[in-house]
Motif scaffolding. Structure first.
Motif, PDB file in Angstrom:
ATOM      1  N   HIS A 265    -101.879 124.882  32.281  1.00 31.41           N
ATOM      2  CA  HIS A 265    -102.469 124.791  30.772  1.00 31.41           C
ATOM      3  C   HIS A 265    -102.332 123.948  30.465  1.00 31.41           C
ATOM      4  CE1 HIS A 265    -102.669 127.824  27.327  1.00 31.41           C
ATOM      5  NE2 HIS A 265    -102.594 127.156  27.232  1.00 31.41           N
ATOM      6  N   HIS A 269    -104.044 120.560  27.773  1.00 34.83           N
ATOM      7  CA  HIS A 269    -104.014 119.877  26.280  1.00 34.83           C
ATOM      8  C   HIS A 269    -103.687 118.661  25.957  1.00 34.83           C
ATOM      9  CE1 HIS A 269    -103.656 123.541  23.726  1.00 34.83           C
ATOM     10  NE2 HIS A 269    -102.955 124.626  25.055  1.00 34.83           N
ATOM     11  N   GLU A 295    -107.505 125.284  22.604  1.00 33.16           N
ATOM     12  CA  GLU A 295    -106.675 126.133  23.700  1.00 33.16           C
ATOM     13  C   GLU A 295    -108.098 126.142  25.011  1.00 33.16           C
ATOM     14  OE1 GLU A 295    -104.156 127.457  24.465  1.00 33.16           O
ATOM     15  OE2 GLU A 295    -102.862 126.998  23.029  1.00 33.16           O
ATOM     16  N   SER A 298    -107.305 123.756  27.163  1.00 33.99           N
ATOM     17  CA  SER A 298    -106.081 124.422  28.474  1.00 33.99           C
ATOM     18  C   SER A 298    -106.260 125.867  28.853  1.00 33.99           C
ATOM     19  CB  SER A 298    -104.679 124.623  27.295  1.00 33.99           C
ATOM     20  OG  SER A 298    -105.423 125.640  26.416  1.00 33.99           O
ATOM     21  N   TYR A 420    -106.884 131.485  21.373  1.00 35.50           N
ATOM     22  CA  TYR A 420    -106.807 131.590  22.946  1.00 35.50           C
ATOM     23  C   TYR A 420    -107.825 131.784  23.338  1.00 35.50           C
ATOM     24  CZ  TYR A 420    -101.689 129.614  22.906  1.00 35.50           C
ATOM     25  OH  TYR A 420    -100.204 129.675  22.790  1.00 35.50           O
TER      26      TYR A 420
END
Ligand code: ZN
Length: 500
Positions: A265, A269, A295, A298, A420
């Motif tokens: 994750h 980024h 997001e 990621s 997210y």
């Protein structure tokens, strides 16, 4: 003033500001990673002075004059310079509306608050964190009112995190998700539960760290410029420019998947930031444009790629090599099913792809009510627990695994959580577009991220913050947000996994 000279001054201004941001970022990163526990006050002291200087440079008369001049000569500027002026003016107009003493006091507050939250979480002691969180919400409410007195304060913060975002869009988006996610979770729950025992056991930290570093290399991160450290809550930060990126993880001895997927994750980024055009260094164009797009990257690496069948097939032999005893008797198919198991759980960062957005909806509901004054910070833990019962059907045993689990509010990130869920949805749309030209499945089977990274670099990363998030989406997808694309992706995955 000549336009040429003004452009030079504009670059020099950003150069100076990035240096202050670099220093402040490093102090904050040190606080999260290596600094001894009793040093928060010392860091807050320096942070306060640096942030005061940065505030003065940003809001000073010279800066205002320079930017107004450039704004008036927009037609003579190149695309990059125009965007720099636009972004800086936005920032300055906001900062100039906030009284300096409040701005600096808030900066100091969030430094102290993060270390209080950290301790409060470990001890599951919400009461210790409550006064800090109350102040943080008060400041955010006040700052929103200073900045845009006619705007709804929560809309203000949503828009700050994701330009163009507001409650109306979020409400509609979450309603669309809920409509299909709730029956999907129920349908998975009615089937025989997928086993995840291969992820649980005793996994010492050293091989977990080796796996993390190996993973970063496989993803294509430049290991000379991207560092890995350990923190309570994993995060990514860019220091000074995208030439120095730091990611963090957290190793749980009893679960091998947590750190692994955190690294993928945060690595997503870091790929986004470090993929910026090198010419953008030390300017406001450097690094990702918004939290949703961030997001989207990621969560794309963590889930869409990281939990995909071809990738797990490639990954599993490495896990088995590092943990031969723990993986004995398991095959990659067991690992694949385990990391995709759908089950309501307590912790957002550990949630599966299907239940994940419900965790976000809970936070979104709470933030709305807190910003509207319908809920007080003191009532937050109880409300948190009741929403977990209502949305996910689970009982929260303590605040450590409840309201204290995320670090976001401790550093003042209000209105961040919806990014997210929106990022998830954008990720699925990026995949649909990418697979028109990239055979990502065969690439991942070989552990080759480059064709995927190249697509992202070309369509998203290299632009840094040159375009607005809407322009990025338009350029890459040729269309707006479409929650159904993500829902289709999830349903298809569950169909195969659970035989729905
Ligand atoms: Zn993230």
């Amino acid at each position: 003033m000549e336009v040429n000279q003004a452009v030079k001054d504009l670059l020099a201004l950003q150069d100076r500001l990035s240096a202050y941001n670099h220093a402040m970022g490093l102090i904050s990163y040190d606080g999260d990673t290596a600094a001894p526990r009793g040093t928060a006050e010392n860091r807050a002291h320096t942070q306060g002075i640096l942030s005061e200087i940065a505030y003065e440079i940003t809001t000073g008369e010279d800066t205002a004059e320079l930017l107004d001049f450039l704004d008036a000569h927009k037609a003579e500027l190149g695309q990059r310079e125009k965007r720099m002026v636009e972004l800086l003016l936005k920032q300055i107009r906001f900062m100039r509306k906030i009284p300096k003493d409040e701005y600096v006091a808030y900066d100091k507050l969030v430094v102290a608050s993060q270390s209080v939250w950290h301790k409060a979480k470990l001890e599951s002691d919400f009461a210790a964190f409550q006064p800090y969180l109350e102040k943080i919400f008060e400041y955010n409410l006040r700052f929103a009112r200073y900045a845009e007195p006619d705007m709804d304060p929560y809309d203000f913060w949503l828009n700050e995190n994701e330009p163009g975002l507001n409650r109306k869009t979020c409400d509609a988006f979450f309603a669309a998700l809920r409509k299909r996610l709730v029956p999907l979770i129920r349908a998975c729950g009615e089937k025989e539960q997928v086993k995840d025992d291969c992820l649980k056991g005793d996994f010492p930290e050293a091989p977990q760290r080796e796996l993390a570093l190996w993973m970063m290399e496989v993803m294509g991160l430049d290991m000379d410029r991207v560092g890995l450290a350990t923190t309570e809550h994993p995060f990514t930060t860019m220091l000074g420019s995208h030439l120095d990126e730091r990611i963090t993880t957290h190793y749980y001895r009893e679960d091998v998947s947590y750190s692994l997927f955190s690294v993928i994750h945060e690595g997503g980024h870091a790929l986004y930031d470090t993929g910026s055009d090198p010419a953008f260094c030390y300017t406001v164009l450097d690094g990702g444009v918004s939290m949703c797009i961030h997001e989207s990257q990621s969560r794309f690496y963590e889930n869409i790629l990281g939990r995909s069948k071809p990738f797990i097939r490639f990954l599993f032999p490495k896990v088995a090599q590092l943990f031969p005893q723990q993986m004995k008797g398991y095959a990659w198919q067991d690992f694949y099913r385990a990391v995709n198991r759908v089950q309501p759980t307590l912790i957002r960062t550990e949630a599966d792809e299907v239940t994940y957005c419900l965790h976000i909806m809970i936070r979104y509901e709470l933030e709305k009510q807190l910003m509207d004054g319908e809920l007080s910070v003191g009532e937050l833990p109880e409300k948190w627990n009741s929403l977990y019962r209502e949305y996910l059907g689970i009982q929260v045993p303590d605040d450590r695994r409840g309201v204290l689990q995320d670090s976001h509010w401790s550093f003042g990130a209000i209105g961040y959580f919806p990014s997210y869920a929106l990022g998830n949805a954008y990720g699925a749309q990026f995949l649909r577009e990418m697979e028109k030209t990239v055979d990502w499945r065969s690439a991942l089977e070989k552990g080759d991220f480059e064709p995927i990274n190249a697509w992202n670099r070309e369509h998203i990363w290299s632009f840094g913050s040159l375009y607005t998030p809407q322009q990025v989406l338009q350029n890459a997808l040729g269309g707006p947000l479409d929650p159904n694309c993500y829902l289709d992706y999830l349903e298809e995955k569950c169909k195969e996994l659970y035989g729905l």
